[in-house]
Design a protein around this motif. Structure first.
Motif, PDB file in Angstrom:
ATOM      1  N   VAL A   1       0.857  -1.178   0.000  1.00  0.00           N
ATOM      2  CA  VAL A   1       0.000   0.000   0.000  1.00  0.00           C
ATOM      3  C   VAL A   1       0.896   1.231   0.000  1.00  0.00           C
ATOM      4  O   VAL A   1       1.758   1.376   0.853  1.00  0.00           O
ATOM      5  N   ARG A   2       0.675   2.082  -0.991  1.00  0.00           N
ATOM      6  CA  ARG A   2       1.456   3.308  -1.095  1.00  0.00           C
ATOM      7  C   ARG A   2       0.526   4.500  -1.026  1.00  0.00           C
ATOM      8  O   ARG A   2      -0.608   4.439  -1.477  1.00  0.00           O
ATOM      9  N   ALA A   3       1.025   5.588  -0.502  1.00  0.00           N
ATOM     10  CA  ALA A   3       0.240   6.815  -0.429  1.00  0.00           C
ATOM     11  C   ALA A   3       1.172   7.998  -0.603  1.00  0.00           C
ATOM     12  O   ALA A   3       2.363   7.909  -0.338  1.00  0.00           O
ATOM     13  N   ILE A   4       0.621   9.092  -1.085  1.00  0.00           N
ATOM     14  CA  ILE A   4       1.398  10.316  -1.196  1.00  0.00           C
ATOM     15  C   ILE A   4       0.643  11.424  -0.480  1.00  0.00           C
ATOM     16  O   ILE A   4      -0.573  11.365  -0.313  1.00  0.00           O
ATOM     17  N   GLN A   5       1.376  12.417  -0.041  1.00  0.00           N
ATOM     18  CA  GLN A   5       0.773  13.580   0.577  1.00  0.00           C
ATOM     19  C   GLN A   5       1.122  14.772  -0.299  1.00  0.00           C
ATOM     20  O   GLN A   5       2.256  14.905  -0.770  1.00  0.00           O
ATOM     21  N   ALA A   6       0.145  15.608  -0.542  1.00  0.00           N
ATOM     22  CA  ALA A   6       0.359  16.755  -1.409  1.00  0.00           C
ATOM     23  C   ALA A   6       1.445  17.651  -0.824  1.00  0.00           C
ATOM     24  O   ALA A   6       1.364  18.089   0.320  1.00  0.00           O
ATOM     25  N   GLY A   7       2.473  17.924  -1.615  1.00  0.00           N
ATOM     26  CA  GLY A   7       3.557  18.796  -1.189  1.00  0.00           C
ATOM     27  C   GLY A   7       3.309  20.229  -1.622  1.00  0.00           C
ATOM     28  O   GLY A   7       2.261  20.567  -2.187  1.00  0.00           O
ATOM     29  N   ASP A   8       4.303  21.094  -1.399  1.00  0.00           N
ATOM     30  CA  ASP A   8       4.150  22.504  -1.745  1.00  0.00           C
ATOM     31  C   ASP A   8       4.073  22.727  -3.249  1.00  0.00           C
ATOM     32  O   ASP A   8       3.420  23.659  -3.704  1.00  0.00           O
ATOM     33  N   LYS A   9       4.719  21.884  -4.024  1.00  0.00           N
ATOM     34  CA  LYS A   9       4.719  22.062  -5.479  1.00  0.00           C
ATOM     35  C   LYS A   9       3.780  21.090  -6.189  1.00  0.00           C
ATOM     36  O   LYS A   9       3.831  20.942  -7.398  1.00  0.00           O
ATOM     37  N   SER A  10       2.933  20.421  -5.443  1.00  0.00           N
ATOM     38  CA  SER A  10       1.962  19.481  -6.038  1.00  0.00           C
ATOM     39  C   SER A  10       0.864  20.257  -6.748  1.00  0.00           C
ATOM     40  O   SER A  10       0.510  21.365  -6.342  1.00  0.00           O
ATOM     41  N   PRO A  11       0.294  19.677  -7.819  1.00  0.00           N
ATOM     42  CA  PRO A  11      -0.765  20.385  -8.562  1.00  0.00           C
ATOM     43  C   PRO A  11      -2.132  20.259  -7.900  1.00  0.00           C
ATOM     44  O   PRO A  11      -3.138  20.034  -8.560  1.00  0.00           O
ATOM     45  N   PHE A  12      -2.174  20.341  -6.592  1.00  0.00           N
ATOM     46  CA  PHE A  12      -3.429  20.247  -5.840  1.00  0.00           C
ATOM     47  C   PHE A  12      -3.583  21.502  -4.990  1.00  0.00           C
ATOM     48  O   PHE A  12      -2.608  22.039  -4.477  1.00  0.00           O
ATOM     49  N   THR A  13      -4.816  21.930  -4.823  1.00  0.00           N
ATOM     50  CA  THR A  13      -5.083  23.029  -3.919  1.00  0.00           C
ATOM     51  C   THR A  13      -5.169  22.469  -2.512  1.00  0.00           C
ATOM     52  O   THR A  13      -5.885  21.517  -2.262  1.00  0.00           O
ATOM     53  N   LYS A  14      -4.414  23.072  -1.594  1.00  0.00           N
ATOM     54  CA  LYS A  14      -4.428  22.579  -0.223  1.00  0.00           C
ATOM     55  C   LYS A  14      -4.178  23.735   0.717  1.00  0.00           C
ATOM     56  O   LYS A  14      -3.623  24.755   0.329  1.00  0.00           O
ATOM     57  N   THR A  15      -4.634  23.547   1.934  1.00  0.00           N
ATOM     58  CA  THR A  15      -4.411  24.553   2.968  1.00  0.00           C
ATOM     59  C   THR A  15      -3.991  23.832   4.236  1.00  0.00           C
ATOM     60  O   THR A  15      -4.659  22.905   4.683  1.00  0.00           O
ATOM     61  N   ASN A  16      -2.872  24.257   4.783  1.00  0.00           N
ATOM     62  CA  ASN A  16      -2.403  23.727   6.058  1.00  0.00           C
ATOM     63  C   ASN A  16      -2.636  24.781   7.120  1.00  0.00           C
ATOM     64  O   ASN A  16      -2.282  25.952   6.931  1.00  0.00           O
ATOM     65  N   LEU A  17      -3.235  24.407   8.223  1.00  0.00           N
ATOM     66  CA  LEU A  17      -3.446  25.315   9.342  1.00  0.00           C
ATOM     67  C   LEU A  17      -2.552  24.889  10.495  1.00  0.00           C
ATOM     68  O   LEU A  17      -2.543  23.724  10.880  1.00  0.00           O
ATOM     69  N   SER A  18      -1.822  25.847  11.022  1.00  0.00           N
ATOM     70  CA  SER A  18      -0.953  25.538  12.159  1.00  0.00           C
ATOM     71  C   SER A  18      -1.771  25.591  13.446  1.00  0.00           C
ATOM     72  O   SER A  18      -2.914  26.051  13.470  1.00  0.00           O
ATOM     73  N   LYS A  19      -1.169  25.145  14.523  1.00  0.00           N
ATOM     74  CA  LYS A  19      -1.838  25.136  15.819  1.00  0.00           C
ATOM     75  C   LYS A  19      -2.179  26.562  16.251  1.00  0.00           C
ATOM     76  O   LYS A  19      -3.266  26.830  16.773  1.00  0.00           O
ATOM     77  N   LYS A  20      -1.282  27.502  15.975  1.00  0.00           N
ATOM     78  CA  LYS A  20      -1.526  28.898  16.364  1.00  0.00           C
ATOM     79  C   LYS A  20      -2.707  29.468  15.582  1.00  0.00           C
ATOM     80  O   LYS A  20      -3.531  30.203  16.140  1.00  0.00           O
ATOM     81  N   GLU A  21      -2.813  29.156  14.302  1.00  0.00           N
ATOM     82  CA  GLU A  21      -3.928  29.664  13.495  1.00  0.00           C
ATOM     83  C   GLU A  21      -5.257  29.085  13.985  1.00  0.00           C
ATOM     84  O   GLU A  21      -6.267  29.788  14.052  1.00  0.00           O
ATOM     85  N   ILE A  22      -5.268  27.804  14.328  1.00  0.00           N
ATOM     86  CA  ILE A  22      -6.497  27.167  14.822  1.00  0.00           C
ATOM     87  C   ILE A  22      -6.896  27.767  16.164  1.00  0.00           C
ATOM     88  O   ILE A  22      -8.064  28.069  16.400  1.00  0.00           O
ATOM     89  N   GLU A  23      -5.930  27.999  17.064  1.00  0.00           N
ATOM     90  CA  GLU A  23      -6.229  28.606  18.366  1.00  0.00           C
ATOM     91  C   GLU A  23      -6.792  30.009  18.192  1.00  0.00           C
ATOM     92  O   GLU A  23      -7.701  30.429  18.915  1.00  0.00           O
ATOM     93  N   LYS A  24      -6.282  30.760  17.209  1.00  0.00           N
ATOM     94  CA  LYS A  24      -6.739  32.121  16.966  1.00  0.00           C
ATOM     95  C   LYS A  24      -8.179  32.139  16.443  1.00  0.00           C
ATOM     96  O   LYS A  24      -8.979  33.001  16.819  1.00  0.00           O
ATOM     97  N   LEU A  25      -8.540  31.149  15.576  1.00  0.00           N
ATOM     98  CA  LEU A  25      -9.869  31.106  14.963  1.00  0.00           C
ATOM     99  C   LEU A  25     -10.904  30.385  15.824  1.00  0.00           C
ATOM    100  O   LEU A  25     -12.100  30.525  15.594  1.00  0.00           O
TER     101      LEU A  25
END
Length: 188
Positions: free
Chosen positions: A104-128
């Motif tokens: 079983v193989r899997a990939i995670q979208a990286g910064d240069k991947s052709p996918f739209t993605k949003t990463n939220l840090s712990k500080k951003e989640i605490e703020k929102l």
């Protein structure tokens, strides 16, 4: 009328007297344990399965010889001829079923991947985080539309990204998929 009644009684009794049965028990050849749920076929006439004790029975069989085939997953099938009125015992030989290895193989979208993605840090989640459900925390991410039945953000809430509902949105927490395995929905 009496002759008709006697004739019917004679036919019923003769059928009952000539009807026989075939019964038996199916066990494992090596361990002697009962083989439950084995399929037992009788000359394309009837099919049954064995019970938890490995027993089976065919009732109201006319006298004669029949082909019987017994099969179960993981065992070699037995095909033989039996006579009506028999009580038999069948011992099934185990088959070694080998499966090919699965990778079983899997990939995670990286910064240069052709996918739209949003990463939220712990500080951003605490703020929102204002004590509302998680879809309202994600409300300000690009293309996200959040809804709430009560309008308060607490209770039954939903999220859509570019019009796509939660069953088609892949949510990962620390790189681990969070979507439900059965419905693919995300229940936060």
């Amino acid at each position: 009328m009496q002759k008709l009644f006697l004739g019917i009684c004679y036919l019923l009794c003769s059928q009952w007297l000539t009807a026989q049965q075939i019964s038996g028990k199916v066990t494992d050849l090596n361990s002697g344990a009962a083989v439950a749920s084995a399929t037992v076929e009788l000359s394309n006439i009837a099919t049954t399965t064995t019970n938890a004790s490995g027993d089976f029975i065919f009732r109201k069989i006319r006298s004669g010889d029949y082909r019987i085939r017994i099969s179960s997953i993981g065992y070699k099938a037995v095909d033989t001829t039996v006579a009506a009125g028999s009580n038999l015992e069948f011992k099934l030989q185990r088959l070694n079923l080998f499966m090919q290895p699965v990778e079983v193989r899997a990939i995670q979208a990286g910064d240069k991947s052709p996918f739209t993605k949003t990463n939220l840090s712990k500080k951003e989640i605490e703020k929102l985080n204002l004590g509302q459900d998680i879809p309202f925390v994600l409300n300000q991410t690009p293309s996200a539309v959040v809804s709430s039945d009560a309008g308060t953000g607490i209770g039954y809430t939903g999220i859509r990204i570019r019009g796509t509902d939660a069953t088609r949105i892949n949510v990962t927490l620390n790189g681990i998929p969070y979507n439900d395995a059965e419905s693919q929905g995300t229940f936060l």
